[in-house]
Write a protein that holds these residues in place. Structure first.
Motif, PDB file in Angstrom:
ATOM      1  N   THR A   1       0.849  -1.192   0.000  1.00 42.42           N
ATOM      2  CA  THR A   1       0.000   0.000   0.000  1.00 42.42           C
ATOM      3  C   THR A   1       0.883   1.240   0.000  1.00 42.42           C
ATOM      4  N   ALA A   2       0.280   2.371  -0.334  1.00 40.22           N
ATOM      5  CA  ALA A   2       1.018   3.633  -0.296  1.00 40.22           C
ATOM      6  C   ALA A   2       1.486   3.936   1.125  1.00 40.22           C
ATOM      7  N   ARG A   3       0.670   3.636   2.089  1.00 37.35           N
ATOM      8  CA  ARG A   3       1.059   3.866   3.487  1.00 37.35           C
ATOM      9  C   ARG A   3       2.270   3.009   3.864  1.00 37.35           C
ATOM     10  N   GLY A   4       2.279   1.761   3.421  1.00 43.66           N
ATOM     11  CA  GLY A   4       3.421   0.892   3.683  1.00 43.66           C
ATOM     12  C   GLY A   4       4.693   1.408   3.041  1.00 43.66           C
ATOM     13  N   VAL A   5       4.583   1.898   1.809  1.00 45.92           N
ATOM     14  CA  VAL A   5       5.744   2.453   1.116  1.00 45.92           C
ATOM     15  C   VAL A   5       6.255   3.688   1.863  1.00 45.92           C
ATOM     16  N   ALA A   6       5.338   4.522   2.333  1.00 46.97           N
ATOM     17  CA  ALA A   6       5.729   5.731   3.066  1.00 46.97           C
ATOM     18  C   ALA A   6       6.485   5.400   4.349  1.00 46.97           C
ATOM     19  N   HIS A   7       6.202   4.236   4.934  1.00 46.92           N
ATOM     20  CA  HIS A   7       6.816   3.846   6.206  1.00 46.92           C
ATOM     21  C   HIS A   7       7.846   2.725   6.057  1.00 46.92           C
ATOM     22  N   VAL A   8       8.262   2.417   4.841  1.00 48.61           N
ATOM     23  CA  VAL A   8       9.094   1.231   4.617  1.00 48.61           C
ATOM     24  C   VAL A   8      10.419   1.271   5.382  1.00 48.61           C
ATOM     25  N   ARG A   9      11.036   2.407   5.491  1.00 47.22           N
ATOM     26  CA  ARG A   9      12.318   2.468   6.221  1.00 47.22           C
ATOM     27  C   ARG A   9      12.133   2.138   7.695  1.00 47.22           C
ATOM     28  N   SER A  10      11.107   2.703   8.305  1.00 50.88           N
ATOM     29  CA  SER A  10      10.875   2.419   9.728  1.00 50.88           C
ATOM     30  C   SER A  10      10.400   0.987   9.924  1.00 50.88           C
ATOM     31  N   ILE A  11       9.648   0.446   8.970  1.00 50.52           N
ATOM     32  CA  ILE A  11       9.223  -0.954   9.032  1.00 50.52           C
ATOM     33  C   ILE A  11      10.458  -1.862   9.002  1.00 50.52           C
ATOM     34  N   CYS A  12      11.370  -1.574   8.099  1.00 53.01           N
ATOM     35  CA  CYS A  12      12.579  -2.399   7.973  1.00 53.01           C
ATOM     36  C   CYS A  12      13.481  -2.313   9.201  1.00 53.01           C
ATOM     37  N   ALA A  13      13.451  -1.195   9.888  1.00 46.21           N
ATOM     38  CA  ALA A  13      14.292  -1.013  11.072  1.00 46.21           C
ATOM     39  C   ALA A  13      13.614  -1.513  12.351  1.00 46.21           C
ATOM     40  N   ALA A  14      12.365  -1.912  12.262  1.00 48.93           N
ATOM     41  CA  ALA A  14      11.582  -2.241  13.455  1.00 48.93           C
ATOM     42  C   ALA A  14      11.907  -3.588  14.079  1.00 48.93           C
TER      43      ALA A  14
END
Length: 104
Positions: free
Chosen positions: A56-69
């Motif tokens: 989703t667009a929201r996931g793409v917007a947060h991808v860096r923080s998701i990957c670092a989580a």
């Protein structure tokens, strides 16, 4: 989701693929469920990796923080088809939504 995780966690499971990840909180919920399932199954902690799907667009917007989580991430999957459906639904409505139907 925790019930689903309990159903699949076993010694032969190397990674868990999770669709619709949109934020760090999604990773935290999933990681907590996997940790609890590992404990219940008496597996070594962090023996199961995670493979979040960004679709989703929201996931793409947060991808860096998701990957670092989480240090459990074995990789990240980008689902272009579902992403384009998400973007197209924004365009058709003529306004941006704060989240797609998968990220509520």
């Amino acid at each position: 989701r925790a019930v689903d995780v309990d159903a699949v966690v076993c010694a032969r499971l190397a990674a868990l693929s999770v669709r619709g990840v949109c934020s760090v909180s999604d990773i935290v919920v999933i990681e907590t469920a996997v940790t609890e399932a590992e404990e219940h199954a008496r597996l070594p902690l962090k023996s199961i990796a995670l493979m979040p799907w960004i679709d989703t667009a929201r996931g793409v917007a947060h991808v860096r923080s998701i990957c670092a989580a989480s240090d459990r991430l074995a990789g990240v999957v980008f689902d272009a088809d579902r992403f384009l459906v998400d973007i197209d639904s924004w365009r058709k409505r003529g306004q941006q939504r704060s989240a797609s139907r998968d990220c509520r």
